[in-house]
Design a protein around this motif. Sequence first.
Motif, short mmCIF file in Angstrom:
data_model
loop_
_atom_site.label_atom_id
_atom_site.label_comp_id
_atom_site.label_asym_id
_atom_site.label_seq_id
_atom_site.Cartn_x
_atom_site.Cartn_y
_atom_site.Cartn_z
N LEU A 29 0.84 -1.10 0.02
CA LEU A 29 -0.05 0.11 -0.13
C LEU A 29 0.88 1.06 0.00
O LEU A 29 0.55 2.20 -0.68
CB LEU A 29 -0.95 0.03 1.06
N SER A 30 2.02 1.22 0.59
CA SER A 30 2.72 2.26 0.86
C SER A 30 3.47 2.52 -0.56
O SER A 30 3.78 3.57 -1.04
CB SER A 30 4.03 2.27 1.96
N LEU B 164 1.03 4.17 -2.61
CA LEU B 164 0.35 5.49 -2.42
C LEU B 164 1.67 6.53 -2.68
O LEU B 164 1.35 7.86 -2.64
CB LEU B 164 -0.22 5.66 -1.06
#
Length: 102
Positions: A49-50, A53
Motif C-alpha cells: 500500500l505504501s 501511495l
Amino acid sequence: MNYQQQAQQWQALFRQKHQGSFLSRVLLWLVAGIMLVFAMGVLLFVLMLSWLLIPVFLYKRHQLRKQGKSFFQQAQQHQQSRSSEGTGRVIEGEVLERKSDN
C-alpha cells in the motif's frame, strides 16, 4: 538461599505449570504460526500500500508546488504593478515616545 537453588525452584515451578499434553503443545505452535503468518500478511499489505501511495502523494505535492509557484508569481506581478502606479501602502501613526542614544 543462593542463586542456584532459586533458579532450580523457578525451573521446577515452570515445569509444573507447563506440563501439558502433546496435543496442547501442537495447538499452541499452530496458533503461534497462524498469528505469525497473519502478521506477515498485514506487514506485506501495508508495504505494498505504501509503495502504491507514495507516487500519488509525490504527484499531488508536485501539483501543489506548481500551483504555489504560479500563485506567487501572480502576487508578485500584482505587487509590481501596484508599486509602478505609485499607490503604495502608507502607515499612519504618531510617535508616543522617542528614546535618545545620548
